[in-house]
Design an enzyme around this catalytic site. Structure first.
Site, short mmCIF file in Angstrom:
data_model
loop_
_atom_site.label_atom_id
_atom_site.label_comp_id
_atom_site.label_asym_id
_atom_site.label_seq_id
_atom_site.Cartn_x
_atom_site.Cartn_y
_atom_site.Cartn_z
N GLY A 51 0.79 -1.23 0.00
CA GLY A 51 0.00 0.00 0.00
C GLY A 51 0.81 1.27 0.00
CB SER A 52 4.26 2.22 -0.97
OG SER A 52 4.33 1.79 -2.31
CG ASN A 53 1.58 3.17 -5.67
OD1 ASN A 53 2.02 4.15 -6.23
ND2 ASN A 53 2.13 1.96 -5.82
CG MET A 129 -1.09 -7.89 -6.68
SD MET A 129 -0.31 -6.94 -8.00
CE MET A 129 0.83 -8.15 -8.63
NE ARG A 130 -8.49 -12.28 -7.46
CZ ARG A 130 -8.43 -13.60 -7.68
NH1 ARG A 130 -7.33 -14.28 -7.41
NH2 ARG A 130 -9.46 -14.25 -8.17
CG ASN A 146 -3.69 -1.44 -12.96
OD1 ASN A 146 -3.61 -1.69 -11.75
ND2 ASN A 146 -2.99 -2.10 -13.86
CG HIS A 148 1.65 -2.79 -15.32
ND1 HIS A 148 1.27 -4.02 -14.83
CD2 HIS A 148 2.66 -3.03 -16.20
CE1 HIS A 148 2.00 -4.97 -15.39
NE2 HIS A 148 2.84 -4.39 -16.22
C1 GAR Z 1 3.21 -1.50 -7.46
O1 GAR Z 1 4.54 -1.54 -7.85
C2 GAR Z 1 2.30 -1.67 -8.66
O2 GAR Z 1 2.84 -1.14 -9.81
C3 GAR Z 1 2.20 -3.16 -8.73
O3 GAR Z 1 2.10 -3.57 -7.40
C4 GAR Z 1 2.87 -2.71 -6.59
C5 GAR Z 1 2.05 -2.32 -5.37
O4 GAR Z 1 2.83 -1.60 -4.50
N1 GAR Z 1 1.05 -3.54 -9.48
C6 GAR Z 1 1.03 -4.57 -10.31
O5 GAR Z 1 1.99 -5.30 -10.47
C7 GAR Z 1 -0.28 -4.80 -11.02
N2 GAR Z 1 -0.13 -5.75 -12.06
P1 GAR Z 1 2.20 -0.94 -3.18
O6 GAR Z 1 1.34 -2.01 -2.52
O7 GAR Z 1 3.39 -0.58 -2.34
O8 GAR Z 1 1.40 0.26 -3.60
#
Ligand code: GAR
Length: 230
Positions: A51-53, A129-130, A146, A148
């Site tokens: 969840g850093s984003n 991730m679904r 999304n 990516h």
């Molecule tokens: C992020 O790097 C995002 O780009 C990736 O998951 C990570 C989540 O990071 N998403 C995917 O790979 C989607 N296919 P976070 O939980 O620290 O936000």
């Protein structure tokens, strides 16, 4: 000889930001009165992991850099750290464990129900991730984005960072795009490039990509909020 390409932006962070030239800068927001003119966009965030984003979005809203409010977080893994972040920010977090649903459509129908109950206007998949189905996509036309960890259309799927390393490319990055039924294929809103360094491994490269993700995701929210198409 070091053959690593150098792409340097004005912050000297070895990355290049690529976004459409429209006047949607977050700095256009006047924190003092903006909410009277433009009500904050109501976000629903979907996340599966750290969840850093999510954290960056919450922080930028708190700092009044982003005119939005997070109505609800939906997460699908009981141990996902993102739920603790939501708690710290006092943001409602709802666990929907995909394992408890018969199929993807039923799972997505529940997601839609919760997003609608919470008056969500824009859905942000921030490490979700679904694979999502038209049940969700059609409920929020052009209002699901999304993030990516690659420069799409290269390296779609859930091993984007690993696949870029394996392919031996010298530049990768991250992309925020609209969500359509075909995975990682919707219209691109914004990208940032990240060079792959000679000694990079999965962790070091992903960490540098995430630095860029944290810059482009809030920008993408502003861009997506301005898209007004059916
Ligand atoms: C992020 O790097 C995002 O780009 C990736 O998951 C990570 C989540 O990071 N998403 C995917 O790979 C989607 N296919 P976070 O939980 O620290 O936000």
């Amino acid at each position: 000889m070091n053959t690593t390409p150098t792409i340097t932006n004005k912050d000297n962070t070895n990355s290049a930001l690529i976004s459409p030239p429209i006047s949607s800068s977050k700095t256009a927001i006047n924190p003092a009165n903006n909410s009277l003119i433009n009500p904050p966009i109501k976000l629903g965030i979907m996340a599966s992991g750290s969840g850093s984003n999510f954290e960056v979005i919450a922080r930028e809203i708190h700092q009044r850099k982003l005119n939005a409010q997070i109505q609800v977080l939906i997460y699908n893994k009981p141990q996902a750290k993102v739920k603790d972040r939501a708690k710290n920010w006092n943001i409602p977090a709802i666990l929907l464990n995909h394992k408890e649903y018969q199929d993807r459509e039923k799972f997505d129908a529940k997601i839609v129900e919760i997003l609608k109950q919470n008056q969500v206007e824009l859905v942000v998949m921030a490490g979700w991730m679904r694979i999502v189905t038209p049940v969700l996509i059609n409920a929020f036309p052009n209002k699901i984005i999304n993030i990516h960890p690659s420069l799409l259309p290269s390296f779609k799927g859930n091993k984007a960072v690993e696949n870029a390393l394996e392919a031996g490319v010298k530049i990768t990055g991250c992309t925020v795009h609209l969500v359509v039924p075909e995975v990682d294929s919707g219209e691109i809103l914004i990208q940032a490039a990240v060079p792959i360094l000679p000694n990079d491994n999965l962790e070091t490269l992903h960490a540098r990509i995430q630095v860029q993700e944290h810059k482009i995701l809030p920008e993408a929210i502003v861009l997506a909020a301005k898209l007004d198409r059916k």
